[in-house]
Design an enzyme around this catalytic site. Structure first.
Site, mmCIF file in Angstrom:
data_model
loop_
_atom_site.group_PDB
_atom_site.id
_atom_site.type_symbol
_atom_site.label_atom_id
_atom_site.label_comp_id
_atom_site.label_asym_id
_atom_site.label_seq_id
_atom_site.Cartn_x
_atom_site.Cartn_y
_atom_site.Cartn_z
ATOM 1 N N HIS A 73 -5.368 0.172 1.166
ATOM 2 C CA HIS A 73 -5.911 -1.133 1.566
ATOM 3 C C HIS A 73 -7.064 -0.968 2.562
ATOM 4 O O HIS A 73 -7.783 -1.922 2.829
ATOM 5 C CB HIS A 73 -4.816 -2.036 2.133
ATOM 6 N N GLU A 111 -10.332 -2.594 15.374
ATOM 7 C CA GLU A 111 -9.093 -3.201 15.876
ATOM 8 C C GLU A 111 -8.626 -2.540 17.163
ATOM 9 O O GLU A 111 -7.880 -3.123 17.926
ATOM 10 C CB GLU A 111 -7.940 -3.050 14.876
ATOM 11 N N GLU A 169 1.679 2.725 13.007
ATOM 12 C CA GLU A 169 0.632 2.643 11.982
ATOM 13 C C GLU A 169 -0.433 1.752 12.609
ATOM 14 O O GLU A 169 -0.371 0.537 12.510
ATOM 15 C CB GLU A 169 1.201 2.080 10.682
ATOM 16 N N ASP A 180 0.899 -1.166 0.000
ATOM 17 C CA ASP A 180 0.000 0.000 0.000
ATOM 18 C C ASP A 180 0.936 1.213 0.000
ATOM 19 O O ASP A 180 1.405 1.671 1.041
ATOM 20 C CB ASP A 180 -0.888 -0.023 1.249
HETATM 21 N N1 SAH Z 1 4.520 -0.903 11.591
HETATM 22 C C1 SAH Z 1 4.272 -1.958 10.625
HETATM 23 C C2 SAH Z 1 3.086 -2.835 11.002
HETATM 24 C C3 SAH Z 1 1.757 -2.106 11.177
HETATM 25 S S1 SAH Z 1 0.383 -3.194 11.513
HETATM 26 C C4 SAH Z 1 4.092 -1.336 9.266
HETATM 27 O O1 SAH Z 1 3.855 -0.133 9.195
HETATM 28 O O2 SAH Z 1 4.164 -2.034 8.265
HETATM 29 C C5 SAH Z 1 0.253 -3.135 13.258
HETATM 30 C C6 SAH Z 1 1.193 -4.104 13.989
HETATM 31 O O3 SAH Z 1 1.023 -3.870 15.375
HETATM 32 C C7 SAH Z 1 0.893 -5.570 13.766
HETATM 33 O O4 SAH Z 1 2.069 -6.231 13.332
HETATM 34 C C8 SAH Z 1 0.441 -6.098 15.131
HETATM 35 O O5 SAH Z 1 0.864 -7.422 15.410
HETATM 36 C C9 SAH Z 1 1.102 -5.092 16.082
HETATM 37 N N2 SAH Z 1 0.409 -4.894 17.362
HETATM 38 C C10 SAH Z 1 -0.920 -4.729 17.557
HETATM 39 N N3 SAH Z 1 -1.201 -4.549 18.853
HETATM 40 C C11 SAH Z 1 -0.015 -4.576 19.512
HETATM 41 C C12 SAH Z 1 0.364 -4.465 20.890
HETATM 42 N N4 SAH Z 1 -0.558 -4.279 21.817
HETATM 43 N N5 SAH Z 1 1.670 -4.569 21.215
HETATM 44 C C13 SAH Z 1 2.617 -4.775 20.249
HETATM 45 N N6 SAH Z 1 2.308 -4.892 18.930
HETATM 46 C C14 SAH Z 1 1.029 -4.794 18.567
#
Ligand code: SAH
Length: 373
Positions: free
Chosen positions: A313, A173, A164, A71
């Protein structure tokens, strides 16, 4: 909708194509009707993964990260924010909340951050460690595997929080809470949160064909009445791309959130709206989308997930109306939208839509409930 073959599975499958509906599966597996808060995002365990594990832990599979990385609206915006504002990052300690593959941490390290803590709760943390090493950033980036709410950060404070966290309809979420938790625990007084601003918008569309296909379909299935399913299907917001030619009214700002100051309670709200028709048409659905902004940049940067912008996305979120509204140019749909965390599963979002049209050809006043899950 642009394409009726898109996203046939329902409302929330694109970002979660490896499984998001943990409630149903978990219920089946445990017989329990309730849920752990975030079983689908952060399932521990080092054993070899099976498809069932991925179902509970979609972020452990590379597919979802591939979709996010590809994306380009999303990822390029973050890259630009970081590379074009190195003055923000030079010599600073950064916390990457939910690091995934570590991409944002790598951007920050390249932009001159003193140290980056990349926290990721899914199995992808192991890959992030390897990626950091393979790219020669082991001295600068420390990957911590665990939930933000449970890890011990090796430093008492950080200068920058980057994340993000945005879900469908912005708030699905509920990762925003995790960012706010990290902000309140570790961010220095003068620190910054990236992005620092998110806004939710509403507009109204003509969508006869797709409403027929997705909603009215259930009224007559090979000659049988399945309208009990219609009731459910209309309650589930549909995540899909809307063609800008379908837009009939203005786009109304519903809510702006200042991520650097807000509390988690601010993510539940009631906002009024007034949508004024720009032409004579029929209205089948209201459509929600969001923008995010990085206002601390030298030049304010951000992106929109709206139907007039390049697709992301996140697509848009379509809320079908029970009745078709026949609207004339200049007439308005007035109402309010209430957004709240679901009490049973805080990752889900409950939406209440109140709307009325007092027009020449349609007089209607209704309340509809929707559930993002
Ligand atoms: N920063 C990355 C992934 C973004 S998606 C990018 O920009 O490509 C969000 C990510 O946060 C996911 O991989 C998910 O597993 C993680 N995540 C969600 N809740 C979380 C929490 N409470 N503690 C740590 N990681 C978390």
């Amino acid at each position: 909708m642009q394409n009726s073959t898109m996203n046939e599975a329902g409302p929330t499958k694109s970002r979660f194509e490896y499984g998001d509906d943990d409630e149903t599966i978990e219920e089946a597996a445990t017989g329990s009707s309730n849920l752990d808060e975030d079983s689908s995002m952060c399932e521990p365990g080092d054993a070899d993964k099976t498809s069932a594990d991925y179902y509970f832990d979609s972020y452990s599979h590379f597919g979802i990260h591939e979709e996010m990385l590809k994306d380009v609206v999303r990822t390029k915006t973050y890259q630009n924010v970081i590379y074009k504002n190195t003055f923000l990052f030079k010599g600073k300690v950064v916390l990457d909340v939910g690091a995934g593959t570590g991409i944002l941490s790598l951007f920050c390290a390249k932009a001159g951050a003193k140290h980056v803590y990349a926290v990721e709760c899914s199995q992808m943390a192991d890959m992030a460690k390897e990626i950091v090493k393979a790219n020669g950033f082991s001295d600068v980036i420390t990957v911590l595997k665990g939930k933000i709410e449970e890890i011990d950060l090796p430093v008492p404070q950080v200068d920058i929080i980057i994340s993000e966290w945005m879900g469908y309809f912005l708030l699905y979420e509920n990762m925003l809470n995790t960012v706010l938790y990290a902000r309140d625990k570790w961010l220095v007084g003068s620190g910054i949160v990236l992005p620092d601003n998110a806004s939710l918008y509403l507009t109204a569309i003509e969508d006869a064909e797709y409403k027929e296909d997705k909603i009215e379909f259930w009224n007559n299935v090979y000659g049988f009445d399945m309208s009990c399913i219609r009731k459910q299907s209309i309650m589930e917001p549909l995540v899909d791309t809307v063609d800008q030619n379908q837009i009939v009214t203005n786009c109304q700002l519903l809510k702006t959130m200042d991520i650097s100051k807000m509390t988690s309670g601010d993510a539940s709200f009631t906002a009024p709206f007034k949508l004024v028709a720009e032409r004579d048409d029929y209205i089948h659905a209201l459509v929600a989308y969001f923008d995010v902004l990085f206002s601390v940049c030298h030049k304010t940067t951000g992106f929109s997930t709206g139907p007039r912008s390049r697709n992301t996305h996140w697509k848009q979120t379509v809320l079908y109306l029970e009745d078709v509204l026949t609207i004339c140019e200049g007439e308005s749909i007035v109402g309010s939208m209430t957004v709240a965390q679901n009490k049973k599963n805080p990752r889900d979002v409950d939406i209440t839509l109140k709307y009325s049209l007092n027009g020449r050809r349609s007089v209607i006043s209704k309340t509809q409930q929707y559930k993002m899950r």
